[in-house]
Write an enzyme that holds these catalytic residues in place. Structure first.
Site, PDB file in Angstrom:
ATOM      1  N   ASP A 235       0.860  -1.177   0.000  1.00  0.00           N
ATOM      2  CA  ASP A 235       0.000   0.000   0.000  1.00  0.00           C
ATOM      3  C   ASP A 235       0.899   1.230   0.000  1.00  0.00           C
ATOM      4  OD1 ASP A 235      -1.582   2.184   0.616  1.00  0.00           O
ATOM      5  OD2 ASP A 235      -2.635   1.223   2.274  1.00  0.00           O
ATOM      6  N   GLN A 238       0.631   6.461   1.173  1.00  0.00           N
ATOM      7  CA  GLN A 238       1.423   7.491   1.843  1.00  0.00           C
ATOM      8  C   GLN A 238       2.850   7.550   1.307  1.00  0.00           C
ATOM      9  OE1 GLN A 238       0.110   9.684   3.900  1.00  0.00           O
ATOM     10  NE2 GLN A 238      -1.874   8.673   3.822  1.00  0.00           N
ATOM     11  N   LYS A 261      -2.682  11.965  -3.389  1.00  0.00           N
ATOM     12  CA  LYS A 261      -1.668  12.002  -2.334  1.00  0.00           C
ATOM     13  C   LYS A 261      -0.317  12.487  -2.869  1.00  0.00           C
ATOM     14  CE  LYS A 261      -4.271   9.417   0.612  1.00  0.00           C
ATOM     15  NZ  LYS A 261      -4.769   9.786   1.942  1.00  0.00           N
TER      16      LYS A 261
END
Length: 438
Positions: A235, A238, A261
């Site tokens: 993932d 971030q 992001k």
């Protein structure tokens, strides 16, 4: 509360021009950190929203983990698409269709180079990280997870990397195992190794925690999983904007991230998957664009990457994401890493001196995310008071309830850093918090 010394360590079917050479740079994600050497004040001028005033104060945007602001290059790219060449892609014979298709597939190539993928066939456009993870659970998971198999997650995962796996495990009769963390927010790798078994089919792990700011040792985690013949989904929601990725270098099987992001538009994201895995996965959705031939008796599906891109895609925002990748490349991901590492260090140092403030996530190997609580004020109360000073932070569980509960909290305040943030803004945050703690 931590001490001020905490950070002492530290293919021919593609419908784009065959002679296209993208204006992107090779990314060296292994280069060591150095001083950023950036003119942050010039960079700030690229972001119109930073001129906004909130409650009469200059906006201090410290909610970058939720979404980043957009540079003029991205905003102008979206406007240009809609005002000059708006068209559907791939099948139109007219001029605007060709321009739009070329721009869309050019964005795919920019992303391929940015993350180090080997082939355009490995880059799938999705709505964001959440859809990318769901695509993998509903296709790879459906085809490969059986009763008694095991899925490994970490305790620090975002809900989007928990709930889809729970659904799959319940349906298939599989078991989910959880990698624990230590007190400062690092994964305990020795415990991770103990969780692996011949029944482990996939490990799904965040690259950078949205609560703790911990940068996980992704390459090592993948090597350990592959030794047990398990696949790994990373993932990158971030991590993508703060530390980058080379998917081939770390040998990731899947990597997912969201455009918003990394200074791009909302509603667009990317799933990377190794070609051989994607080829063996069934389609996620069915409809136009993902087919080669249809009769009422049978359907022949399209080749990669289009097999996973049913219907009219988010054309404008994919092109906008390509512009965001250009913007990041023009600065340099390693320079961004260095700037944000310095700023994270400075913020942790400043906040660690405030009496009545407790920091959560104190490993030196972290970036961009500073989570904390205040004595005598709820996170919501503190966030509202910060907003009075023009400071945008986030309060709540941040879609990561398991790790918060591990530390004994239901809610925390999170200040998260981006490329345009400054030491002066950290000082504004610290001074505003100091007023509350008097």
């Amino acid at each position: 509360m931590i001490t001020s010394k905490w950070f002492q360590d530290r293919s021919s079917e593609y419908y784009f021009l065959s002679n296209y050479k993208p204006d992107v740079h090779t990314i060296n994600n292994n280069a060591p950190f150095r001083r950023a050497d950036l003119d942050i004040y010039s960079i700030r001028k690229d972001f119109p929203i930073l001129q906004t005033r909130v409650n009469g104060k200059s906006l201090v945007w410290l909610d970058n983990s939720a979404t980043t602001q957009k540079p003029k290059d991205v905003i102008n790219t979206l406007e240009e698409y809609y005002s000059k060449y708006n068209s559907n892609i791939h099948r139109g014979a007219h001029t605007l269709a060709k321009i739009s298709t070329d721009a869309y597939e050019t964005a795919r190539e920019k992303i391929r180079l940015f993350i180090g993928a080997s082939s355009l066939e490995e880059i799938i456009f999705v709505r964001g990280t959440t859809e990318g993870i769901n695509l993998v659970t509903e296709t790879f998971g459906e085809s490969n997870i059986e009763k008694g198999d095991e899925i490994i997650l970490s305790i620090m995962e975002h809900h989007s990397n928990i709930v889809p796996w729970q659904k799959l495990a319940k349906k298939k009769g599989a078991t989910i195992k959880i990698i624990p963390v230590n007190e400062c927010g690092e994964l305990i790798l020795e415990e991770y190794k103990k969780l692996l078994s011949p029944k482990t089919k996939i490990v799904a792990i965040t690259q950078l925690s949205n609560i703790l700011g911990t940068i996980n040792p992704i390459k090592e985690i993948i090597e350990i999983a592959h030794a047990s013949e398990a696949k790994v989904l990373v993932d990158g929601a971030q991590g993508i904007a703060h530390i980058g990725i080379d998917v081939n270098e770390v040998d990731a099987d899947f990597y997912v991230f969201s455009g918003h992001k990394i200074y791009g538009p909302t509603g667009i994201g990317v799933l990377y998957g190794k070609k051989e895995l994607l080829q063996n996965m069934p389609p996620y959705q069915r409809g136009g664009g993902m087919i080669k031939n249809v009769t009422f008796d049978s359907t022949e599906y399209n080749s990669l990457p289009y097999k996973f891109e049913a219907g009219t895609g988010n054309i404008a925002d994919a092109i906008g994401l390509g512009a965001a990748i250009d913007y990041v490349n023009n600065i340099g991901i390693n320079r961004i890493m260095a700037h944000e590492a310095e700023l994270t260090n400075y913020a942790m140092e400043r906040l660690s001196h405030l009496p009545g403030l407790s920091l959560i996530g104190t490993t030196p190997n972290k970036s961009s995310v500073i989570s904390f609580i205040l004595s005598g004020l709820s996170p919501d109360q503190a966030a509202h008071k910060l907003n009075e000073d023009g400071i945008a932070v986030r309060s709540g569980h941040h879609c990561a309830q398991p790790v918060l509960k591990h530390y004994g909290f239901n809610s925390v305040i999170r200040a998260s850093i981006g490329i345009y943030n400054t030491r002066e803004e950290i000082d504004i945050l610290a001074n505003s918090l100091m007023k509350m703690l008097r």
